[in-house]
Write a protein that holds these residues in place. Sequence first.
Motif, mmCIF file in Angstrom:
data_model
loop_
_atom_site.group_PDB
_atom_site.id
_atom_site.type_symbol
_atom_site.label_atom_id
_atom_site.label_comp_id
_atom_site.label_asym_id
_atom_site.label_seq_id
_atom_site.Cartn_x
_atom_site.Cartn_y
_atom_site.Cartn_z
ATOM 1 N N LEU A 81 0.660 -1.735 -0.893
ATOM 2 C CA LEU A 81 0.062 -0.570 -0.177
ATOM 3 C C LEU A 81 0.592 0.941 0.483
ATOM 4 O O LEU A 81 0.495 2.481 -0.113
ATOM 5 C CB LEU A 81 -0.789 0.176 0.924
ATOM 6 C CG LEU A 81 -2.155 -0.698 1.003
ATOM 7 C CD1 LEU A 81 -3.075 -1.280 2.402
ATOM 8 C CD2 LEU A 81 -2.792 -1.112 0.059
ATOM 9 N N ARG A 108 -7.075 -17.569 -10.854
ATOM 10 C CA ARG A 108 -8.501 -17.277 -10.721
ATOM 11 C C ARG A 108 -8.451 -16.711 -8.930
ATOM 12 O O ARG A 108 -9.417 -15.813 -9.117
ATOM 13 C CB ARG A 108 -9.163 -18.317 -11.311
ATOM 14 C CG ARG A 108 -9.779 -17.681 -12.349
ATOM 15 C CD ARG A 108 -11.501 -18.404 -12.853
ATOM 16 N NE ARG A 108 -11.466 -19.879 -12.390
ATOM 17 C CZ ARG A 108 -11.502 -20.785 -13.781
ATOM 18 N NH1 ARG A 108 -12.374 -20.166 -14.907
ATOM 19 N NH2 ARG A 108 -11.685 -21.946 -13.710
ATOM 20 N N GLN A 126 -6.888 -13.521 -5.232
ATOM 21 C CA GLN A 126 -7.903 -11.943 -5.906
ATOM 22 C C GLN A 126 -7.178 -10.592 -5.524
ATOM 23 O O GLN A 126 -7.458 -9.640 -6.644
ATOM 24 C CB GLN A 126 -8.845 -11.979 -4.996
ATOM 25 C CG GLN A 126 -9.934 -11.216 -4.984
ATOM 26 C CD GLN A 126 -10.913 -10.974 -4.223
ATOM 27 O OE1 GLN A 126 -11.283 -11.537 -3.018
ATOM 28 N NE2 GLN A 126 -11.687 -9.201 -4.107
ATOM 29 N N LEU A 127 -6.263 -10.677 -4.823
ATOM 30 C CA LEU A 127 -5.057 -9.636 -4.642
ATOM 31 C C LEU A 127 -4.586 -9.515 -5.569
ATOM 32 O O LEU A 127 -4.032 -7.949 -6.161
ATOM 33 C CB LEU A 127 -4.644 -10.603 -2.707
ATOM 34 C CG LEU A 127 -3.595 -8.136 -2.269
ATOM 35 C CD1 LEU A 127 -4.710 -7.606 -1.669
ATOM 36 C CD2 LEU A 127 -2.700 -9.524 -1.862
ATOM 37 N N MET A 137 -4.712 -10.334 -8.464
ATOM 38 C CA MET A 137 -5.740 -9.873 -9.587
ATOM 39 C C MET A 137 -6.036 -8.366 -9.510
ATOM 40 O O MET A 137 -6.299 -8.027 -10.788
ATOM 41 C CB MET A 137 -7.296 -10.672 -9.644
ATOM 42 C CG MET A 137 -7.701 -10.648 -10.756
ATOM 43 S SD MET A 137 -7.851 -12.001 -12.123
ATOM 44 C CE MET A 137 -8.159 -13.059 -11.630
ATOM 45 N N SER A 138 -6.407 -7.718 -8.180
ATOM 46 C CA SER A 138 -7.140 -6.799 -8.465
ATOM 47 C C SER A 138 -5.859 -5.796 -8.680
ATOM 48 O O SER A 138 -6.123 -4.609 -9.169
ATOM 49 C CB SER A 138 -7.191 -6.529 -6.731
ATOM 50 O OG SER A 138 -8.931 -7.092 -6.653
ATOM 51 N N ARG A 158 -5.190 -5.688 -12.508
ATOM 52 C CA ARG A 158 -6.528 -4.356 -12.484
ATOM 53 C C ARG A 158 -6.424 -3.428 -12.003
ATOM 54 O O ARG A 158 -6.817 -2.446 -13.271
ATOM 55 C CB ARG A 158 -8.125 -5.141 -12.264
ATOM 56 C CG ARG A 158 -8.125 -5.903 -12.201
ATOM 57 C CD ARG A 158 -8.619 -6.327 -14.076
ATOM 58 N NE ARG A 158 -9.806 -7.638 -13.768
ATOM 59 C CZ ARG A 158 -10.037 -8.099 -14.708
ATOM 60 N NH1 ARG A 158 -9.955 -7.234 -16.308
ATOM 61 N NH2 ARG A 158 -10.613 -9.460 -15.014
ATOM 62 N N ALA A 159 -6.009 -2.622 -11.077
ATOM 63 C CA ALA A 159 -5.838 -0.928 -11.153
ATOM 64 C C ALA A 159 -4.754 -0.552 -11.586
ATOM 65 O O ALA A 159 -4.559 0.561 -11.711
ATOM 66 C CB ALA A 159 -5.118 -0.902 -9.242
ATOM 67 N N GLN A 160 -3.659 -1.558 -12.644
ATOM 68 C CA GLN A 160 -3.073 -0.973 -13.351
ATOM 69 C C GLN A 160 -3.140 -0.900 -14.540
ATOM 70 O O GLN A 160 -2.858 -0.363 -15.085
ATOM 71 C CB GLN A 160 -1.977 -1.839 -13.590
ATOM 72 C CG GLN A 160 -1.054 -2.155 -12.044
ATOM 73 C CD GLN A 160 -1.024 -1.011 -10.799
ATOM 74 O OE1 GLN A 160 -0.379 -0.030 -11.488
ATOM 75 N NE2 GLN A 160 -1.418 -0.794 -9.713
ATOM 76 N N GLY A 161 -4.444 -1.137 -14.746
ATOM 77 C CA GLY A 161 -5.316 -0.873 -16.033
ATOM 78 C C GLY A 161 -5.026 -2.263 -16.960
ATOM 79 O O GLY A 161 -5.697 -2.047 -18.283
ATOM 80 N N MET A 185 -6.887 -5.575 -18.450
ATOM 81 C CA MET A 185 -7.720 -5.980 -18.934
ATOM 82 C C MET A 185 -7.833 -7.641 -18.942
ATOM 83 O O MET A 185 -6.717 -8.470 -20.307
ATOM 84 C CB MET A 185 -8.857 -5.703 -19.372
ATOM 85 C CG MET A 185 -9.381 -3.808 -19.351
ATOM 86 S SD MET A 185 -10.448 -3.815 -17.995
ATOM 87 C CE MET A 185 -11.737 -3.878 -18.844
#
Lengths: 149, 150
Positions: B93, B122, B125-126, B128-129, B132-135, B137
Amino acid sequence: MRLQVATRHAIFSVLELAAQPHRQMSAVDIAEKYAISPNHLAKVLRTLGREGIVDASRGVGGGYRFVGNPKRLTLFDIIAIFEPIGPTTGGFEAGDDTSEGQALRLVMNEIEDTARATLSSITIDTMLKIARRSKGASIETVIRKAAGQ
Amino acid sequence: MAEEQHFTIRPACAADIEPIIRLDAAVTTTPKPAYWEALFKDCQSRRKQHFLLVAVKDDVLLGFIAGEIRAWEFGSPPCGWVFAIAVDPNTRLSGMGADLFQAICDAFRRAGITKVRTMVARDAQLVMSFFRAQGMMAGPFVELEKDLDE
């Protein structure tokens, strides 16, 4: 995959409020932007309030405010409040006791597992970033991108 | 939330391998020293295709990212692949993971690459999130597998 109307309203509301977390917004403000019924939206917002995602204040200048953690709250969390989601664990359906029924369930579960993983990995913060990137794109472009074309 | 950190990101050197092995083992619970040593050698011999970057603060290694440029696998034009990233749990963080990701993307860009890919479990989650937060898809490929003893 299609989301139920209440679920879409909830996602729009959370995104709208999370984009400006210090601002109070009325149900009417949000409803106008998304061209949806303010009465229906008010019910959805009450549900989000009970879940601790938004906070409501009454009176002049009152409205709704996002109080969740945008980096932790995911699309899956919101959807799960309004509709069932997840592997096909529901009751027995005709044909389930055949090898064909089991094969069909295996494939459907694969699809649902992927959907669940996707929805669980997209936070409100990430959705806001995607929305900013999509700004100005035509609906045809968005649909083509979503279809991987 | 961790405080704002000031750290340096640079290519890994030989002295970083031990701390990388330790950090990876702590995060994944699977020590794999031979893998990291081989990967470091690859990075040394193919500096323009293989990348192993580290984040260091006060001479302490707190994070790393590994990736490479792969060409024409599965018919894909050359693209960058990120196949490992780890940040010390006490430093999370702080933006270190995002900076490491940006640094390896910059390295790919300098090599003329315009697409970056990764693969994530899959249920992770951490991780993958984070991507995703880096853009990132979903891409145009689907990973398939089969038990060979079937």
